[in-house]
Enzyme design. Sequence first.
Site, PDB file in Angstrom:
ATOM      1  N   HIS A 128     -16.714   4.177  -6.292  1.00  0.00           N
ATOM      2  CA  HIS A 128     -16.069   5.270  -7.020  1.00  0.00           C
ATOM      3  C   HIS A 128     -16.471   6.633  -6.464  1.00  0.00           C
ATOM      4  O   HIS A 128     -15.646   7.541  -6.340  1.00  0.00           O
ATOM      5  CB  HIS A 128     -16.420   5.200  -8.505  1.00  0.00           C
ATOM      6  N   GLN A 131      -4.542  -5.472  -6.524  1.00  0.00           N
ATOM      7  CA  GLN A 131      -4.031  -4.124  -6.763  1.00  0.00           C
ATOM      8  C   GLN A 131      -3.678  -3.477  -5.441  1.00  0.00           C
ATOM      9  O   GLN A 131      -4.216  -3.836  -4.389  1.00  0.00           O
ATOM     10  CB  GLN A 131      -5.082  -3.278  -7.486  1.00  0.00           C
ATOM     11  N   GLU A 150      -7.004  -3.993  -3.382  1.00  0.00           N
ATOM     12  CA  GLU A 150      -8.136  -4.778  -3.869  1.00  0.00           C
ATOM     13  C   GLU A 150      -7.788  -6.256  -3.679  1.00  0.00           C
ATOM     14  O   GLU A 150      -6.688  -6.685  -4.036  1.00  0.00           O
ATOM     15  CB  GLU A 150      -8.409  -4.482  -5.343  1.00  0.00           C
ATOM     16  N   LYS A 201      -0.851   1.179 -12.376  1.00  0.00           N
ATOM     17  CA  LYS A 201      -1.350  -0.141 -11.986  1.00  0.00           C
ATOM     18  C   LYS A 201      -0.351  -1.234 -12.351  1.00  0.00           C
ATOM     19  O   LYS A 201      -0.028  -2.109 -11.539  1.00  0.00           O
ATOM     20  CB  LYS A 201      -2.700  -0.374 -12.669  1.00  0.00           C
ATOM     21  N   GLY A 203     -10.799   4.652 -10.866  1.00  0.00           N
ATOM     22  CA  GLY A 203     -11.985   4.532 -11.686  1.00  0.00           C
ATOM     23  C   GLY A 203     -12.031   5.442 -12.888  1.00  0.00           C
ATOM     24  O   GLY A 203     -13.055   5.535 -13.561  1.00  0.00           O
TER      25      GLY A 203
END
Length: 860
Positions: free
Chosen positions: A818, A306, A294, A21, A128
């Site tokens: 998720h 993201q 995102e 990330k 997640g």
Amino acid sequence: MVFVSWFTDLRKDDVALAGGKGANLGEMARAGLPVPPGFVLLTPAYRAFVAANGLQAEIERLADQARPEDPVSVEAASAAIRALFQAGAIPDEVSQAVTTAYARLGGGPVAVRSSATAEDLPGASFAGQQETYLNIEGPEQVLEAVRRCWSSLWTARAISYRARQGIRPAEVALAVVVQRLVASDAAGVLFTANPVTGRRDQMVIDGAWGLGEAVVSGQVTPDHWVVDGATGGIVARLISSKALMTVRRAGGTETLPVPLEIQARPVLDELRVAALVDLGRRVAAHYGAPQDLEWAIAQEQLYLLQARPITSLFPLPGPQPPPEAGLRIYVCANILQGLLEPLTPMGIAAFRAVGRGIANLVGARLRPGEAPAAFKVAAGRLFVDVTSLLQHRKGRSIIFGASAILDRLTSEALKALVEREPRLALTTDSLSIKVPLRVVLRLAARAIFTLFFPATGRRRTLAAVEALVGEIERRVDSLRGVAQRRHFVAEHVPGLLPRLFANVAPLVAPGLAARFLAEAKLKQWLGDASALQPVLRSLPHNPTTEMDLALWRVSRALKAEGLQPSADHPAVQAFLARYGHRAVREIDIGMPRWREEPAHILNVLRTYLTHGEDADPERHFRQGAEAAERAAAALVKRVRREKGAVRAAFLGFLLSRARGLAGMREYPKFQIVRFFAASRRVIARAGEELVAAGRLDRAEDVFFLDWRDLDAPGDLRGRAAVNRGEYEREMARRAIPRVITSEGETIYAAPVAVEGALVGATASPGVYEGRVRIVHDPRGARLEPGEVLVAPGTDPAWTPLFLSAGALVMEVGGIMSHGSVVAREYGIPAVVGVTGATQRLRTGQRVRVDGESGQVVPLD
């Protein structure tokens, strides 16, 4: 030691320092994309914490005790490891680095997000699996959120997921992203390729009010758009009633009801959809691959939070055609052969050579090592480009008929695709497949002879093929050296198919023609062709049936002697001498033959020894043959009575030829596999020579190379290891499309509307039948392997159950919740947004979950 880096100091390759990330956020910030500012607490800080508190050995010990198939053991390991983190002290130098960077960021509310070194990777997103904390304010609160993020590297879901991916506990570490919080009015996700259908020319957007957590956690069914990626035109839109939203509250977030006046209002207008599509294009172009984004909108400003690769997309078959080639349609040859698993690289190389032989048969001329343009490979599976056949009337009939014989669902999928896709309209172009006239006439003459003199035709063909393959088997032992062996196989595999076809086609074709013509005439004369099926029982001359009966006779010999199966027993050796070239997944030249590994045959024999004489398959086969002859006579008699003597005589002729010749359908494959076994011996010996030369570690590693690799000088161990790793990852893939287009659309079965079906939204492709397990709370829940998990919704705490699930049904959620993400990662079909699923279905009920159409069909 440096513990902190700002986004603008990081690149996508800095995963080891910043995690997936953090590295991606740095890459996007450097590219000028609208990323809120922030910094990353690097992995050395995590390692410093672990080292300062002496945790590493205990973490590895506890993690190794967790068994993914046992959720209780995973939960216990997770709880113990997380307690170690909670009790540990953060080193002063790490605390100071975080406090200083937070102050430089300007303080105020931030998002604190986990960033593991094993996440957001091209092969697995790990979405997640670790935790995020929103609306964190103040240095002490930020440090506590950092601790919890470190601890979340060891959640039960993360431990299970990494175990499935084969990642050892010692290989992972965690960075932490600290980013200025976007207090969004609306948020959601954007896929730059359709994650359900696979289409690379479509983008998919989900959005809801408030912070994005309500979308990602599956608490709300979001608004949904499908957009043409090239034009930005909206292909489909579904506006949901969004009852809940996640909003900021002191020290964190809170889920509240959405005001009634905006629950049914779209969270995006057309201008914002267009802005998101433009952002998606920029991100996908920057990474050169489809991305999962995102996004958030706050005070009319669009932010990118993201981006990660869309890891669930089935790969496009390659080599890919140029854009001007237009839409192309590929059929999975593996499925047509009943094989879901991938082929080894050497197995693919063998079929590339077979394809060259087929091309030569129809007049094309290809160079050694070159495959026909129709030959494609994706995910270790073979695909065939059938576009030209589908656009030609006769070719369409051929492909529909042939695929129906091999796999009915493939034929139905192709028919449905042709009906809805105007780009597959019939053309006036002629088929480019041309077999020389002299060959056609010679084959036709032999087929006619066999039709009228089946016993003689069969005897001649068997003798010719035995001479052909037997000569090749004898030559194998005379070869010396890697180059000579490679040349032998490369030259003989392409030439085998035309020679085998010339010998076998006149034997197989008449029996199949008689069978299908008899079926057509029965339907025409009697209105029902089903009466033919009893006639086709216990067909003689089928080498596979003969093999099974021979193995049964071996078991009777062992039982009479009071012996257990052994590879040294003369009867077993005789069986392996005749049938030992066969294997599990035998069309893959990389698979060990029964002669090499007879354990499977010995296990079958042990099972046969437990059977009584009442299970004697030889007697059942004889009885089946007698019943088939009676059924044939009854059919002929009925046609004579209803349609006359001439038609009855014609039907009797067809039925006798079908029974006498149709069993030979398995014979070509039997001989091809025999040749593959001989070729495997050649390659295996080349592998032994490569080991002796220090170029490979194990002889069997040669099957994880291509023939062309054998021409390369130097060490081949690295290449074989990479190929083996890819092969083993592909072995875990569950869902294989029957048909895929050059745009990436994957088709697993033809869409069928079923009365009484529960309807939701597609979230993960594939079709699965199994028994329902209703689960309202994952804590303490147990799922038997293959059960269909039906839940109100899921968050990451549910995902360990997915290791056992055959499919997933949720009452709420979208394609980015998720549950949907992990279902796609694990390759299990999923349907979401099925209102009342936990009430309308019951535990133990058998259902079909259709991830293609979004239907859940009760079967009892």
